[in-house]
Design a protein around this motif. Sequence first.
Motif, PDB file in Angstrom:
ATOM      1  N   LEU A 152     -32.312 -13.495  73.175  1.00  0.00           N
ATOM      2  CA  LEU A 152     -32.441 -12.258  74.040  1.00  0.00           C
ATOM      3  C   LEU A 152     -33.800 -11.264  73.569  1.00  0.00           C
ATOM      4  O   LEU A 152     -34.585 -10.819  74.376  1.00  0.00           O
ATOM      5  CB  LEU A 152     -31.435 -11.453  74.387  1.00  0.00           C
ATOM      6  N   LEU A 153     -33.851 -11.040  72.215  1.00  0.00           N
ATOM      7  CA  LEU A 153     -34.730 -10.446  71.588  1.00  0.00           C
ATOM      8  C   LEU A 153     -36.171 -11.050  71.773  1.00  0.00           C
ATOM      9  O   LEU A 153     -37.151 -10.422  72.114  1.00  0.00           O
ATOM     10  CB  LEU A 153     -34.628 -10.322  70.221  1.00  0.00           C
ATOM     11  N   GLY A 154     -36.196 -12.312  71.925  1.00  0.00           N
ATOM     12  CA  GLY A 154     -37.239 -13.127  71.910  1.00  0.00           C
ATOM     13  C   GLY A 154     -37.860 -13.242  73.340  1.00  0.00           C
ATOM     14  O   GLY A 154     -39.043 -13.086  73.776  1.00  0.00           O
ATOM     15  N   GLU A 155     -36.736 -13.136  74.367  1.00  0.00           N
ATOM     16  CA  GLU A 155     -37.168 -13.009  75.769  1.00  0.00           C
ATOM     17  C   GLU A 155     -37.803 -11.580  76.011  1.00  0.00           C
ATOM     18  O   GLU A 155     -38.576 -11.366  76.659  1.00  0.00           O
ATOM     19  CB  GLU A 155     -35.734 -13.231  76.746  1.00  0.00           C
ATOM     20  N   PHE A 156     -37.219 -10.476  75.402  1.00  0.00           N
ATOM     21  CA  PHE A 156     -37.907  -9.197  75.604  1.00  0.00           C
ATOM     22  C   PHE A 156     -39.397  -9.095  75.068  1.00  0.00           C
ATOM     23  O   PHE A 156     -40.168  -8.577  75.630  1.00  0.00           O
ATOM     24  CB  PHE A 156     -36.917  -8.122  74.875  1.00  0.00           C
ATOM     25  N   ARG A 157     -39.436  -9.697  73.736  1.00  0.00           N
ATOM     26  CA  ARG A 157     -40.842  -9.656  73.179  1.00  0.00           C
ATOM     27  C   ARG A 157     -41.673 -10.551  74.107  1.00  0.00           C
ATOM     28  O   ARG A 157     -42.990 -10.021  74.578  1.00  0.00           O
ATOM     29  CB  ARG A 157     -40.857 -10.449  71.844  1.00  0.00           C
ATOM     30  N   LYS A 158     -41.487 -11.694  74.764  1.00  0.00           N
ATOM     31  CA  LYS A 158     -42.136 -12.562  75.577  1.00  0.00           C
ATOM     32  C   LYS A 158     -42.695 -11.656  76.757  1.00  0.00           C
ATOM     33  O   LYS A 158     -43.818 -11.496  76.846  1.00  0.00           O
ATOM     34  CB  LYS A 158     -41.555 -13.812  76.323  1.00  0.00           C
ATOM     35  N   GLY A 159     -41.569 -10.849  77.493  1.00  0.00           N
ATOM     36  CA  GLY A 159     -41.912 -10.247  78.559  1.00  0.00           C
ATOM     37  C   GLY A 159     -42.782  -8.961  78.212  1.00  0.00           C
ATOM     38  O   GLY A 159     -43.707  -8.628  79.133  1.00  0.00           O
ATOM     39  N   PHE A 160     -42.488  -8.273  77.135  1.00  0.00           N
ATOM     40  CA  PHE A 160     -43.211  -7.112  76.584  1.00  0.00           C
ATOM     41  C   PHE A 160     -44.575  -7.344  76.385  1.00  0.00           C
ATOM     42  O   PHE A 160     -45.554  -6.759  76.885  1.00  0.00           O
ATOM     43  CB  PHE A 160     -42.610  -6.435  75.508  1.00  0.00           C
ATOM     44  N   GLU A 161     -45.014  -8.564  75.891  1.00  0.00           N
ATOM     45  CA  GLU A 161     -46.214  -8.860  75.552  1.00  0.00           C
ATOM     46  C   GLU A 161     -46.973  -9.188  76.920  1.00  0.00           C
ATOM     47  O   GLU A 161     -48.171  -9.176  76.922  1.00  0.00           O
ATOM     48  CB  GLU A 161     -46.182 -10.343  74.516  1.00  0.00           C
ATOM     49  N   MET A 162     -46.484  -9.909  77.831  1.00  0.00           N
ATOM     50  CA  MET A 162     -46.913 -10.338  79.118  1.00  0.00           C
ATOM     51  C   MET A 162     -47.497  -8.984  79.827  1.00  0.00           C
ATOM     52  O   MET A 162     -48.666  -8.732  80.239  1.00  0.00           O
ATOM     53  CB  MET A 162     -45.930 -11.001  80.019  1.00  0.00           C
ATOM     54  N   ASP A 163     -46.577  -8.150  79.733  1.00  0.00           N
ATOM     55  CA  ASP A 163     -47.015  -6.596  80.422  1.00  0.00           C
ATOM     56  C   ASP A 163     -48.055  -5.833  79.520  1.00  0.00           C
ATOM     57  O   ASP A 163     -48.986  -5.205  80.234  1.00  0.00           O
ATOM     58  CB  ASP A 163     -45.729  -5.657  80.664  1.00  0.00           C
ATOM     59  N   PHE A 164     -47.947  -5.841  78.372  1.00  0.00           N
ATOM     60  CA  PHE A 164     -48.855  -5.275  77.411  1.00  0.00           C
ATOM     61  C   PHE A 164     -50.105  -5.972  77.570  1.00  0.00           C
ATOM     62  O   PHE A 164     -51.301  -5.274  77.792  1.00  0.00           O
ATOM     63  CB  PHE A 164     -48.564  -5.578  76.045  1.00  0.00           C
TER      64      PHE A 164
END
Length: 767
Positions: free
Chosen positions: A475-487
């Motif tokens: 789940l933390l990896g999923e958040f990081r993936k999504g955050f980096e896309m948005d960033f």
Amino acid sequence: MVRCELKKRIEKWFDRDYRETFMERINLVMEAEQLYRHEKEGLAYGHTLAHILESISQPLEDSELLAGAVAMRIPTEEEERTIREVYKRWWDIPVEERHKKIFFYYSENWLRCRPYWFPSFGHLALDWEGLLSNGLGRMEFKARERMKDENLTEDQKGFLEGTVLCYQAISAYIERYAQTAEKKGRSGMAEDLRQIAYGEARTFAQALQLLWMIILIAQKVCGCGVLNLSRMDQYLYPFYERDLGEGRLTNEKARELIDEFFFKNNEIMVQTDHMSIETDSTDYTLEVAFDDPNYLILAGKKADGTGGVNPLTWLMVESAEELKLRNPFVVVRYYHGIPTKFWQLVCNAMRNNATIVIYNDETMLPALKHYGVEAPEVFDYGFYGCNDPNIPGDEGGLRQLWFNLVKPLELALNQGDYPMEPREKSSPRDCQFGPEDRMTGLMTGAYYGIKCKAPEEIRSMEELLEVYEEQLMYLLGEFRKGFEMDFEAEQKETKSRMRIEDCFLRGTIDNAQTWTMGGTKYHKIVAQGCGIATVINALYAIEKLVFTDKEFTLRELSDILRDNYSGNDMLALRLRKKLDKFGNDIDAVDKYAKIVTDLYVRGIEKYNGKDYLYQMWPTYSTDRDFTTMGRYVGATPDGRLAGEPISENQSPSEGSDISGITAMLNSVSKIPFDRITGGPLNLRLHPSAVQGDEGLNALCALFQTYMENGGMQLQINVVDAETLRNAQCDPEKYKTLCVRVTGYSAFFVEMGRKAQDELIARTEQMV
């Protein structure tokens, strides 16, 4: 003593109608949309600020010691309707389009009053020391000099042009206020205002005046609220000491100026509670920063290792205690060797329900250093709203994740599935964190994990914890993936944008880019770990029921939970009421505080590092979203039913700490806080428990022992349940009753009924 004139202004403020609105700003912003809609983003921002500041009124009462206020009035029904239509036009658009206009907006409530070309969400500290020592004129000069660099891109030039316009607009506004003061016969005030319009602050009064002008403009005009005012007792002390020595200031006059400054931080706020969105006053508001708390940091260690308590620290604590207002939210930093008399002053102020909380340097400094904060700036750490850590002047605003620590356990018991809404194999998700959750940081709706061992294949607590860690990491990896896309998308969309805070952060002018593009030294995501006590209790329950007493197999228990204890009501009641719980100083339970923290921190560290600009800093905090997060979690092994709240912040689960306050604090201190960077522990004490000198001495000893044992934070309400219930029935009589909620203070009668009931239900401790 608080001046009589100030007392009258406070009384008047309490009676102000919540519908009063800064209408001049709203009308001028709507004009600016038409005037500057074709300009580049940096220029549009600067021109919008100038358009507002050159036109708004400048109220000034005879009794005010510091200038700076805005004109408020109740809008007509037609005006209100028009404003809401404009807000809807700005933001009632598809999520994908909204994200192109603004990123990481935290909540719908935050969006509605903020135009997309004039954004700021605050939650940061400006470089207050740099502001006072340089002044606006020198800061403008630096930006102009930076613009001479021939290697700048067009976006960088546009950014710098916007900052220059902002400096000029603010200086002109302060100069105009000097003229207003002159016309009112306030020649001394006018002289101070003229000095700080372009130059550095030279006196204690000028320093407070310049700070207030920037706060007023940032919050009420730009919507840059929830500010960390940083260590005012440290950076204002040279002004105070010099003025005393040269006869320009007395302690009495300094205290009057502090009182004035504190009240002004309340005066601009609407009489409501921003977290109680169901109340009429919060639902109505048309304001930006309408109820934003500002944090003020006192005491703590200095970079040279000495203690930071000085005479100004005492004055500020005394002011907070006597005023008993909700703003600023005072954080006193504890350290080994803090003066005993000062500690008694702080604890007495907390006993008297002043808006004061305690943080522990002995855990916070190691934690922040662990996540890469360097000396000397680590020694100036502070907080902004809801106990989020902050390095003043060296980082931008809030990026956050509310990570529900109960979710990975639920996934571990269900082979990665979500029992409240089982996954359809035909509809995989690209990212477990959808666009709305990524923007607000809150985990809502269905979350799914990775395929893992079936419950019958898990044969020990060690194996269960391994599976829990797998799901947590996923789940933390999923958040990081999504955050980096948005960033990445944000960087493409916001190259030439600027925000008011960019004018007052270190690095943004030097790098000629906004903090969202990497202009500052530090960039963080506050990773709020949520439901820590629920997870601890659930893990202990599994160990006890499955692996120690062997009352159930893990498969049987998992099936019972999936069915939400259907047909097992007595089991749920037994698990809730009879099984040992976190908060009672029971090592067999409390050992999971360290185990879960170690797993969480390991997950955070896996997705930090040089590959990412933004680093996650873990905290333990739910704010008031523990109810919302619980809605999306099925039944848990501690007897909690599906959809019920998870545990709040760092506190034990509601009603489970039954062995007294010492036992409760002993349990919480077993969390290894030297790796956790923030979050609140809320206590409610019965007034009879801390009465008299004996009660104060007991409180001082209790709190100091908790700090020395490795605790991180404490905030208290000394009020009994009967008083709170009386306030619900007769709000007018109790309108000044101020309480600590989670990361801010609120007047109890302004809170929604649900929040009031939650506070009443909190365990009433006896010292």
